[in-house]
Every structure is written in structure tokens, then in C-alpha cells.
Design an enzyme around this catalytic site. Structure first.
Site, PDB file in Angstrom:
ATOM      1  N   ASP A 113      -5.049  -0.877  -8.405  1.00  0.00           N
ATOM      2  CA  ASP A 113      -4.783  -1.865  -7.353  1.00  0.00           C
ATOM      3  C   ASP A 113      -5.696  -3.053  -7.624  1.00  0.00           C
ATOM      4  OD1 ASP A 113      -4.433  -3.337  -5.069  1.00  0.00           O
ATOM      5  OD2 ASP A 113      -5.275  -1.831  -3.713  1.00  0.00           O
TER       6      ASP A 113
ATOM      7  N   THR B  18      -6.517  -7.266  -8.889  1.00  0.00           N
ATOM      8  CA  THR B  18      -6.072  -8.648  -8.768  1.00  0.00           C
ATOM      9  C   THR B  18      -5.250  -8.991 -10.008  1.00  0.00           C
ATOM     10  OG1 THR B  18      -8.100  -9.394  -9.817  1.00  0.00           O
ATOM     11  CG2 THR B  18      -8.095  -9.309  -7.418  1.00  0.00           C
TER      12      THR B  18
ATOM     13  N   PRO C 252     -12.283 -10.791 -12.747  1.00  0.00           N
ATOM     14  CA  PRO C 252     -12.802  -9.444 -13.000  1.00  0.00           C
ATOM     15  C   PRO C 252     -11.746  -8.442 -13.466  1.00  0.00           C
ATOM     16  CG  PRO C 252     -12.794  -9.944 -10.641  1.00  0.00           C
ATOM     17  CD  PRO C 252     -12.496 -11.217 -11.359  1.00  0.00           C
TER      18      PRO C 252
ATOM     19  N   HIS D 138       0.820  -1.218   0.000  1.00  0.00           N
ATOM     20  CA  HIS D 138       0.000   0.000   0.000  1.00  0.00           C
ATOM     21  C   HIS D 138       0.854   1.269   0.000  1.00  0.00           C
ATOM     22  CE1 HIS D 138      -3.170  -2.896   1.643  1.00  0.00           C
ATOM     23  NE2 HIS D 138      -3.426  -2.667   0.378  1.00  0.00           N
TER      24      HIS D 138
END
Lengths: 277, 277
Positions: B156, B158, B163, B63
Site C-alpha cells: 500500500d 505512494t 520514498p 482499503h
């Protein structure tokens, strides 16, 4: 055995698991459990006491970073000692430096050398080089008996359990200082900052008491715990971050570059904090 | 379930395994299999389609590195978009920059947001901040509908399965360029160089065709494949390696430092080679 998954618990609650095509050799030596295996993802691998020591696919990171950082820091590394490192990977990298006249390897376990030559030939293949002397013996004692002898000493040991436990003591670092020449440098693998923060903190503290220039650098090794490996460098005279541009010469590497030499000392904040406590 | 070991196969032949104290939530959402678990080594963790997304113990690396590298590169990032990132970790870091007036989060899966708030409060706790707008929707469409709107866009996502598959296409990068202001910057997670070399090579190639300044940087994330994570940055005007010293201001971090900002762009040779092909 053939066709199974091997899991190394890197901590009590976390580990890696990898597919083994077949076991190549298993032997309880005088010092440790030695296992060689052919794996699907990483090629042939050496395990000692159940821990990954090296793999054909990612070994270059560790061996390049142990060897080239101190060897480019020293202006004329003629006489080099490797303690441990029986797989021969550090020696292979050391020999890429034309200044090196002699490289001595002292590993306590001759079986590691024997089976690395057999099953890890791309790693161990330079152990027969004319510039190399291989000794099977106790590196701690060899250091204790050496004085003003080496330009660079590299400690390529296992974790501080089993045969390597003496190699993580202040007495050993004092011995290394005595075994080095007056402008000598040493480097030692120092495990990883995620699971072994106390070890890194302690080694930094101990080495700082003996070597005026003490620093930590890291590299990414996927098969080692946390993927981030730490190396402690102790130097009597030369700063690894003040290497003159002309000192670098071209060598064939897959991980090390002269730019990465410097960048590998720039630590994540939580790691930097360990070196300053 | 309670008291078992969970194994994520990161490749067909390699993976990590970790001790789960108990499963907190399991649900097949409209988009993916969402699992929350309490683990012994890493604290609470979020898995999507069986892959580790984040853990309480090592989340700070990802992050911080997604947020601070572009936000310090841009001289005045007022309007920021996060695509994906429903766990809220990137948003938490974005809010550490006082210049940011508005941070918009668009995640396709509202359940990720819902259960992150419930089980990962130290990560998702800033999603309610007054400067944050949370939208549940398709990030690809949001980008397509936006023009000259954002200073910084962070992807950010996957992996490019399920998706997120549209988020790794040249059309998406073109959309990002349009959605950014004339001096905008974007960053996207780009998987790892050990197992996904082709992906990194392709993304670099695609982004270079659209953004005059395209670079790769890395960070060490122990619970992600290989422990070495890559991020692609595309910038219209500002070079992430030419940030003026006075631009940096103190923020509370555990991984990022201004020195590491630069060092994270110094790549291992085999990774550098991927960006130059």
C-alpha cells in the site's frame, strides 16, 4: 480565449480542472450554453451549460456502453432511436451492428449536431450514414407520438436540468414503453452513485414499475463526476444478463467486451443497495 | 489556513479541485510533505507530497479492495504483512478475517501513522489491535530480510516517486516472493490505466516473470486520478478467479462483494490489452 484552466464544479465542493489550449466555439443556443474547446489532456471537448459532455480521448467508454449493452441484449435490433446524443457518438457505435436497418437521432439542439460535426469529426462522422435519420426536435414529444415503433431506445441526455428535465420522469418512461415494440429495450444514462444516489434510486424505482426487467450497470468515465457512470436499462422481454453466447459478434471497441457486458452489472455494494431500496 | 480550494494536478494538464475548510496539520517529515485537511466533500483527507492518499468518504474502496481480494483467495491467511499503509485502512480490513493471527505493518514514515491516528480515527482506529504489530521502518529492507514468512503481502505505497520508488522494481517483487511462503500471494496498488499505462504494462511484465499467476483488477476511487484504480496480484498457487464458494464468509463492507471479487478482474479492453503486451 486561449491558454487557461477551466474548472467544472461537479458538486458545490468538488470538481475537475483542465488546461484549455483554446476555445473553439461559444454560443448561447436556444436551449443551453454550448462550448467547444481544445484541451491538452483530452483533445477537443464539448461542454453544455458548463458541464463536460464528451472528450475525444475518453468518449469511447460512454458511447460504447450506451450502445452495445442493449444492442447485444436484443436478438434483432432493426429499428433504433437515440434521444439526445447530438454529438453522434452513440450513432457511430449503433452502426457497428449489421442488424440495425435504421437509426433515428432526435436532438433538441441542432447547434450541438452542427458543431460536433465541425469540431468532433471522429465522434460525429457517422451522422451522414445512409442508415441514419437525424431530426432536430423534442425527444419527449417524439417519444409521445411514437407507438410500437422501436426495438431499442437510447436516452443520451444531459443531466436533469435545463432541456433534459422531462427525460427523468415516470411519464417519459411510460412513453418509452409505448414507443417500443413488445420486446423492446431502453437504456438511459443515470449520472453517478457518489453524488446522485437519490436520482439513481428514484429512476430505478420508476422504471421498475413499468419494465419487468430493470437493471443498473456502470462504466469508468474519467471526465465525468466521480469517474463512475451509471446506466439504467429497462427491458420488456430480454435479460441483459442472459445473452446467448452466439449473439455476440466481433466489433471494434476500446472498452466494451462481451465479458465486460456481464461484469458491468456487478455493482459495488453501496451502489447495489441503491437499486434494492 | 482555512476556506480555500486545493487543486491536485494529477497530470500536467488535468486535476481535481476541492474545497478545504481548514488545514489540520502540515509537516515536512523526513520522507515527504504530510498534509491533513478537513474538506467539505470528502471529510478529513491525507495528502503526501501534494497527492491525495485517502479521504474519510471514499477510503473504503481502496482499503477493501487491497485487503479482501487476496485474503479470500488464500485459503488460510494467518500471517499478513502490509508495506506502507500507515493510515491503517488496510489493517482495519485485514482484521475482518478471523483466520488472520498476526498483521504486521511496516511504514517508513511514523508521522503518517501518528497523524492518521489523530485525524483519521475511523481509518486508523484498529492499529492498536492485539493482532497488529506496527513497525516504523523501510519496507524494502523488511522484505529483503524476510524469508518464507508471510501468507499474504499487501503493498500500500505512494506513487513510484519519493520514498516508494524501490517498491516498483523487479528486485522488490523477487524479494516479496522470497518473503512469502510457498503458497503466498501479494497485491500492490498499480496506479491507473489512463495516465500510467506504461507503469501497469511494466509491472505486469515484471511480476509475471516471478509469479505463475499474475493478474490485474480495478476499482472506482473518485479522488484518485481517472477514478479507475488498478491493483496487481501475484500468486504462487491460488488463482483469485478460482476461489471456492465456501471460502467466502460474510464481512461488513461497502464496496467489496464476492460477486465483485470476480467482476473486478474483467477489464475494459484497452486495460486488458496492457496486461497482454
Amino acid at each position: 480565449m486561449a491558454g487557461f484552466w477551466y474548472t467544472e464544479k461537479q458538486t458545490d465542493n468538488f470538481g475537475i480542472t483542465l488546461k484549455v489550449n483554446k476555445t473553439l466555439h461559444t454560443e448561447q443556443t436556444d436551449f443551453q450554453l454550448l462550448e467547444m474547446a481544445e484541451t491538452e489532456e483530452w483533445g477537443n471537448m464539448l461542454f453544455l451549460d458548463g458541464m463536460v459532455m464528451t472528450s475525444e480521448r475518453d468518449e469511447f467508454v460512454y458511447h460504447e456502453m450506451v450502445a452495445h449493452v442493449p444492442l447485444f441484449t436484443h436478438p434483432n435490433p432493426e429499428n433504433v432511436l437515440v434521444v439526445g446524443g447530438g454529438d453522434g457518438g452513440v450513432i457511430r457505435e449503433v452502426l457497428k451492428h449489421p442488424q440495425v436497418k435504421k437509426a433515428t437521432l432526435v436532438d433538441i439542439d441542432g447547434k450541438v449536431i452542427e458543431y460536433s460535426k465541425k469540431y468532433l469529426p471522429t465522434i460525429a462522422g457517422k451522422l451522414e450514414d445512409a442508415r441514419v435519420e437525424v431530426m432536430v426536435g423534442d425527444g419527449f414529444l417524439h417519444i409521445a407520438e411514437s407507438e410500437n415503433a422501436y426495438d431499442v431506445i437510447m436516452v443520451d441526455s444531459t443531466e436533469p436540468v435545463g432541456p433534459a428535465v422531462n427525460l427523468f420522469t415516470k411519464g417519459f418512461y411510460a412513453g418509452i414503453s409505448k414507443a417500443l415494440k413488445e420486446d423492446g429495450i431502453f437504456v438511459a444514462q443515470s449520472d453517478n452513485p457518489w453524488f446522485k444516489a437519490d436520482l439513481i434510486r428514484q429512476v430505478q424505482k420508476d422504471v421498475k414499475e413499468i419494465f419487468p426487467i430493470t437493471k443498473l450497470y456502470t462504466a469508468n468515465i474519467p471526465t465525468y463526476p466521480s469517474g463512475l457512470w451509471a446506466f439504467t436499462i429497462g427491458s420488456k422481454k430480454y435479460d441483459p444478463l442472459a445473452v446467448k453466447e452466439e449473439r455476440f459478434h466481433d466489433i471494434d471497441t476500446k472498452y466494451y467486451t462481451k465479458e465486460l457486458h456481464n461484469a458491468s452489472f456487478v455493482l459495488p455494494k453501496f451502489v447495489k443497495d441503491l437499486t434494492e431500496e
